[in-house]
Design a protein around this motif. Structure first.
Motif, PDB file in Angstrom:
ATOM      1  N   GLN A 826       0.838  -1.201   0.000  1.00 21.70           N
ATOM      2  CA  GLN A 826       0.000   0.000   0.000  1.00 21.70           C
ATOM      3  C   GLN A 826       0.877   1.256   0.000  1.00 21.70           C
ATOM      4  O   GLN A 826       0.584   2.230  -0.696  1.00 21.70           O
ATOM      5  CB  GLN A 826      -0.920  -0.017   1.224  1.00 21.70           C
ATOM      6  CG  GLN A 826      -2.022  -1.067   1.115  1.00 21.70           C
ATOM      7  CD  GLN A 826      -2.879  -1.131   2.376  1.00 21.70           C
ATOM      8  OE1 GLN A 826      -2.533  -0.508   3.398  1.00 21.70           O
ATOM      9  NE2 GLN A 826      -3.991  -1.879   2.315  1.00 21.70           N
ATOM     10  N   ILE A 827       1.956   1.239   0.797  1.00 21.77           N
ATOM     11  CA  ILE A 827       2.835   2.409   0.850  1.00 21.77           C
ATOM     12  C   ILE A 827       3.470   2.655  -0.522  1.00 21.77           C
ATOM     13  O   ILE A 827       3.566   3.782  -1.000  1.00 21.77           O
ATOM     14  CB  ILE A 827       3.922   2.201   1.927  1.00 21.77           C
ATOM     15  CG1 ILE A 827       3.281   2.144   3.314  1.00 21.77           C
ATOM     16  CG2 ILE A 827       4.994   3.280   1.849  1.00 21.77           C
ATOM     17  CD1 ILE A 827       4.230   1.760   4.426  1.00 21.77           C
ATOM     18  N   LEU A 828       3.908   1.604  -1.195  1.00 27.50           N
ATOM     19  CA  LEU A 828       4.528   1.755  -2.518  1.00 27.50           C
ATOM     20  C   LEU A 828       3.519   2.276  -3.529  1.00 27.50           C
ATOM     21  O   LEU A 828       3.831   3.137  -4.364  1.00 27.50           O
ATOM     22  CB  LEU A 828       5.090   0.402  -2.987  1.00 27.50           C
ATOM     23  CG  LEU A 828       6.314  -0.115  -2.218  1.00 27.50           C
ATOM     24  CD1 LEU A 828       6.672  -1.521  -2.683  1.00 27.50           C
ATOM     25  CD2 LEU A 828       7.493   0.822  -2.408  1.00 27.50           C
ATOM     26  N   THR A 829       2.282   1.790  -3.444  1.00 28.96           N
ATOM     27  CA  THR A 829       1.254   2.244  -4.386  1.00 28.96           C
ATOM     28  C   THR A 829       0.956   3.722  -4.172  1.00 28.96           C
ATOM     29  O   THR A 829       0.806   4.501  -5.127  1.00 28.96           O
ATOM     30  CB  THR A 829      -0.016   1.408  -4.203  1.00 28.96           C
ATOM     31  OG1 THR A 829       0.313   0.031  -4.391  1.00 28.96           O
ATOM     32  CG2 THR A 829      -1.071   1.818  -5.219  1.00 28.96           C
ATOM     33  N   GLN A 830       0.851   4.163  -2.903  1.00 27.19           N
ATOM     34  CA  GLN A 830       0.550   5.554  -2.614  1.00 27.19           C
ATOM     35  C   GLN A 830       1.673   6.471  -3.083  1.00 27.19           C
ATOM     36  O   GLN A 830       1.437   7.564  -3.628  1.00 27.19           O
ATOM     37  CB  GLN A 830       0.338   5.724  -1.099  1.00 27.19           C
ATOM     38  CG  GLN A 830      -0.109   7.118  -0.690  1.00 27.19           C
ATOM     39  CD  GLN A 830      -1.499   7.472  -1.266  1.00 27.19           C
ATOM     40  OE1 GLN A 830      -2.313   6.564  -1.511  1.00 27.19           O
ATOM     41  NE2 GLN A 830      -1.754   8.752  -1.497  1.00 27.19           N
ATOM     42  N   SER A 831       2.926   5.980  -2.929  1.00 24.63           N
ATOM     43  CA  SER A 831       4.061   6.823  -3.351  1.00 24.63           C
ATOM     44  C   SER A 831       4.085   6.974  -4.865  1.00 24.63           C
ATOM     45  O   SER A 831       4.417   8.036  -5.382  1.00 24.63           O
ATOM     46  CB  SER A 831       5.368   6.204  -2.854  1.00 24.63           C
ATOM     47  OG  SER A 831       5.556   4.936  -3.448  1.00 24.63           O
ATOM     48  N   LYS A 832       3.687   5.957  -5.584  1.00 30.55           N
ATOM     49  CA  LYS A 832       3.656   6.052  -7.045  1.00 30.55           C
ATOM     50  C   LYS A 832       2.592   7.053  -7.488  1.00 30.55           C
ATOM     51  O   LYS A 832       2.785   7.808  -8.446  1.00 30.55           O
ATOM     52  CB  LYS A 832       3.370   4.677  -7.639  1.00 30.55           C
ATOM     53  CG  LYS A 832       4.541   3.713  -7.557  1.00 30.55           C
ATOM     54  CD  LYS A 832       4.193   2.375  -8.184  1.00 30.55           C
ATOM     55  CE  LYS A 832       5.375   1.414  -8.071  1.00 30.55           C
ATOM     56  NZ  LYS A 832       5.053   0.102  -8.666  1.00 30.55           N
ATOM     57  N   LYS A 833       1.428   7.017  -6.806  1.00 30.45           N
ATOM     58  CA  LYS A 833       0.369   7.951  -7.179  1.00 30.45           C
ATOM     59  C   LYS A 833       0.820   9.396  -6.957  1.00 30.45           C
ATOM     60  O   LYS A 833       0.518  10.293  -7.730  1.00 30.45           O
ATOM     61  CB  LYS A 833      -0.888   7.661  -6.370  1.00 30.45           C
ATOM     62  CG  LYS A 833      -1.560   6.355  -6.774  1.00 30.45           C
ATOM     63  CD  LYS A 833      -2.811   6.115  -5.926  1.00 30.45           C
ATOM     64  CE  LYS A 833      -3.504   4.815  -6.336  1.00 30.45           C
ATOM     65  NZ  LYS A 833      -4.724   4.562  -5.532  1.00 30.45           N
ATOM     66  N   GLU A 834       1.475   9.671  -5.809  1.00 30.23           N
ATOM     67  CA  GLU A 834       1.931  11.030  -5.516  1.00 30.23           C
ATOM     68  C   GLU A 834       3.021  11.466  -6.486  1.00 30.23           C
ATOM     69  O   GLU A 834       3.140  12.618  -6.830  1.00 30.23           O
ATOM     70  CB  GLU A 834       2.453  11.087  -4.074  1.00 30.23           C
ATOM     71  CG  GLU A 834       1.353  10.880  -3.042  1.00 30.23           C
ATOM     72  CD  GLU A 834       1.898  10.842  -1.648  1.00 30.23           C
ATOM     73  OE1 GLU A 834       3.154  10.886  -1.519  1.00 30.23           O
ATOM     74  OE2 GLU A 834       1.140  10.780  -0.675  1.00 30.23           O
TER      75      GLU A 834
END
Length: 834
Positions: A826-834
């Motif tokens: 989840q953390i990796l996915t959120q960082s990609k979106k940002e």
């Protein structure tokens, strides 16, 4: 040879290299050097229509150890390898020198070999190839016509007549001879006895010369051999509808030039003459073995010819008739094949005094004239007569003192000469064993398994008792019985080949003081009837052209100096003088004895030097051609002599033609080189067309003329007739259809095998898939059972509680790991979106 190579290379022009003009001064240009190598390689690549390589015998120089007299006859030996070497070293000063070397290859082969031999015929072929190649070079402007002109090397000498006592029997016997043997075994006709001449006195009727008449070993055929001869004679009598003999189609193989496709389709060609030759050479071990070759001959004829042709029908008829004859002959008992005089052959030999005496054995036979000199002979026949007495027929070998020869003739120690005397002896006349070796092997070793006390003789020549001539033997195999021609004997080799010096004639002293060159040949002194001469004779008559002169006498060594004189020599002189002595020893005449002691050193400062022997030493021009006394030349070559000479000798040296090195790169690295053409044995033969003149055309009837192709003027082109071409096309279609059917059958068979393999693999996969769950279930049960046993072993009564606690903690760890992975993702996915 060089010229043939040059012609061939010239036949393959390089399109990427422009041809330069010929220089007026005849200087060697790069184009000429390239043309030389191309011609040489073209000779290597040339093949006759049947695939035969005519250059095979000329790849390398003849080994003088194996053919000692070659360099005595041929003064300038040349081979293809020598051409390549001289081209690579740029030794030719002008192109005509190369042409001369090429001409020498065929000229030497024709000079040394007999006409109609393989080497002679091959030399004529490559000579034509050379001519063709040089013509192309002239046409392309690389060389001039003057440079391509063949030099005059002299006439080819006429071949010496074969000696009258040549032991090689004719390959093919006349039919009437065979008939006379079977019917009457050479019945005697009434008339005067042999040797009787009209007007002869009674005292002259028994001429001693009658004993010199050449003979042959008697016919002593086994029942099997007689059956084979009967079958061969029987199939000759069958005739066709038109009265022609059916066998005439099968007497010899078809001409290779007229029927090249026959040898492409028929893999094992065979004919009656080949079968008869094999029968005469005793190659068949049974009637069935012989019938296999006969069936092969008829099957070949039926495979090549159409089923409606006369040859096909004759082959089918003769094949059936031959099988009937064979069955009839095999049913007859062996007793019906006894010879009329009661002879019973003993092909396996005769057991006498505890030893087996068989065909091919060398023996000493009692000599009624001199018991100290038993007759040297080789057994040719063994049989038993009607009174159960055992006999041999043996070929005699004379000792030098039993011959008539020139008084200066020299012989090897223990030398004998082959004669044409084939005499019958009782088995008890054999004294002992001995052995006769050909002179090429005599100096190299001793026959293995021969007792040390047995005598060994050396043989180099045949003796013609009619003309009293000694003719050097070229083919040792021709001197041996058929049964042992292809057999060899093992040898115990000497550490170093022995140097054998010839010695003067042992009867040289018999020459009369008043003997002249014009005297008649003297006669030997005869004694007992069934024995060699008591003593021969010597004469002074002129030698024949092909007779070698006697060896030169060995030069006498220089006088030995006193020790004081030898000690006064300087160190430099002492070192040089032995070298001079060694040079004289090595360069002496072949027939002279080598000096066994070193020549003493001579001081330079002498008022009157001691006379030295006039020994000359000329170093060879090509170091590779020189063979010192302890050097050996590689033997992987085929000499420029007929191959039968070496393939059939008892020595049985495994000579193999050295394969030519592929010409992978040109001699000049900065020039391109086109690949040599690839020989295709299945290429169609070029059609030769002949155009007739008007007069010849008018002489041909119109109905005959219409059967041929005609040109624009209406003249027939005398190539193949329309009927022949139509049949040939029909045959080609038939062959193509058979080939297509075979390919379809092979393809169907391959597809069937492939389907079968796929089916087997599918069944195997299904079985594996069905058994996999059961195997996993079994494994899980074994793991659970094993785990329970371990807990009980370590925790006893508390095993269940401990296992439950462990399971609970393991489940919690698994949940924690899953939560951690989810949180990270989840953390990796959120960082990609940002």
């Amino acid at each position: 040879m060089d010229q043939a190579e040059r012609e061939q290379s010239q036949a393959q022009p390089r399109p990427e290299e422009p041809v330069t003009s010929i220089e007026e001064d005849g200087a060697m240009t790069d184009d000429k050097w390239k043309a030389m190598m191309d011609v040489t390689m073209a000779i290597y690549d040339f093949r006759e229509p049947d695939g035969h390589d005519p250059s095979r015998l000329f790849h390398r120089s003849v080994n003088k150890r194996l053919v000692p007299d070659y360099q005595d006859i041929i003064k300038e030996p040349v081979a293809l390898s020598i051409l390549k070497q001289r081209i690579n070293k740029r030794e030719y000063k002008q192109f005509s020198d190369f042409v001369r070397d090429c001409a020498l290859i065929s000229h030497n082969a024709q000079t040394y070999n007999r006409p109609k031999s393989q080497a002679y015929e091959d030399a004529l072929v490559i000579k034509e190839v050379f001519h063709d190649q040089f013509k192309k070079l002239v046409a392309s402007g690389v060389i001039s016509a003057e440079e391509a002109k063949y030099p005059d090397l002299g006439e080819i000498p006429e071949a010496d007549p074969l000696p009258d006592d040549e032991d090689e029997e004719e390959e093919e016997e006349e039919d009437d001879e065979e008939d006379s043997e079977d019917e009457g075994r050479r019945r005697k006709k009434p008339g005067p006895k042999p040797g009787f001449k009209r007007g002869m006195k009674d005292s002259q009727k028994q001429e001693p010369d009658l004993r010199k008449k050449r003979g042959r070993p008697p016919r002593v055929d086994t029942p099997m051999e007689t059956r084979i001869k009967t079958i061969l004679k029987g199939i000759r009598k069958f005739k066709g509808p038109g009265g022609h003999l059916k066998i005439v189609h099968f007497e010899r193989l078809p001409d290779k030039a007229a029927y090249p496709d026959y040898y492409m389709e028929i893999k094992e060609p065979i004919a009656i003459d080949i079968i008869k030759r094999k029968a005469k050479r005793k190659k068949y071990n049974s009637v069935d073995h012989f019938m296999r070759d006969l069936d092969l001959m008829f099957d070949n004829a039926k495979a090549y010819n159409q089923s409606e042709s006369q040859i096909y029908r004759d082959a089918a008829d003769l094949q059936g008739d031959a099988r009937k004859l064979a069955e009839q002959e095999k049913k007859k008992p062996d007793s019906e094949y006894l010879m009329e005089d009661g002879r019973f052959p003993l092909p396996n030999g005769i057991l006498h005094r505890g030893e087996l005496w068989k065909v091919g054995d060398w023996v000493h036979i009692q000599n009624p004239n001199d018991v100290t000199k038993p007759i040297v002979a080789q057994i040719y026949r063994t049989w038993q007569d009607s009174e159960n007495e055992q006999w041999i027929n043996a070929c005699w070998y004379y000792r030098p003192e039993q011959t008539v020869h020139h008084f200066e003739k020299h012989f090897y120690p223990n030398e004998v000469v082959k004669t044409g005397q084939y005499r019958d002896h009782r088995i008890d006349e054999i004294v002992d064993r001995c052995f006769v070796m050909f002179f090429t092997r005599y100096s190299r070793g001793r026959p293995r398994d021969l007792a040390p006390d047995k005598e060994i003789y050396v043989c180099e020549a045949r003796y013609n008792e009619e003309k009293h001539k000694l003719n050097k033997i070229k083919t040792w195999a021709s001197c041996l019985p058929d049964e042992v021609r292809e057999k060899d004997y093992e040898m115990d080799l000497f550490d170093v080949p022995r140097k054998i010096k010839k010695v003067p004639s042992p009867i040289k002293h018999l020459l009369k003081d008043d003997a002249k060159e014009t005297d008649d040949l003297p006669r030997p002194t005869w004694g007992a009837d069934n024995a060699p001469p008591v003593v021969g004779a010597v004469h002074r008559r002129p030698r024949d052209e092909n007779e070698s002169p006697p060896p030169e006498p060995t030069p006498s060594p220089p006088p030995t100096l006193p020790p004081s004189a030898m000690a006064s020599a300087t160190p430099r002189q002492s070192m040089n003088q032995p070298l001079l002595g060694a040079t004289m020893v090595n360069s002496g005449n072949a027939g002279a004895a080598p000096l066994q002691t070193p020549i003493p050193a001579l001081p330079v400062a002498q008022t009157s030097p001691a006379p030295m022997p006039q020994a000359t030493f000329q170093p060879p021009m090509n170091p590779q051609m020189y063979q010192g006394p302890n050097q050996r030349r590689p033997s992987n070559f085929v000499p420029q002599t007929p191959t039968s000479v070496y393939q059939s000798t008892p020595a049985t040296h495994q000579y193999s033609a050295a394969q030519p090195t592929p010409y992978a790169a040109p001699y000049s690295t900065n020039r391109p080189h086109a690949a040599a053409p690839v020989y295709n044995p299945n290429a169609p033969r070029a059609v030769e067309v002949f155009h007739l003149s008007d007069a010849a055309n008018a002489a041909i009837p119109a109905d005959i003329r219409q059967q041929f192709h005609c040109d624009e003027r209406g003249h027939p082109e005398l190539a193949h007739s329309l009927k022949y071409l139509a049949r040939k096309e029909e045959r080609q279609k038939h062959v193509a259809e058979r080939k297509r059917k075979r390919e379809e059958e092979e393809k169907q068979r391959a597809d069937e095998e492939k389907r079968q393999r796929v089916s087997e693999e599918t069944v195997l996969e299904a079985r594996v898939e069905a058994l996999a769950p059961r195997a996993i279930e079994c494994m899980v049960k074994q793991v659970v059972t094993g785990t329970d046993e371990l807990y009980k072993m370590f925790y006893h009564n508390q095993a269940d509680s401990v296992r439950a606690a462990d399971l609970k903690s393991r489940e919690s760890r698994i949940l924690a790991d899953q939560l951690a992975r989810l949180t990270t993702s989840q953390i990796l996915t959120q960082s990609k979106k940002e």
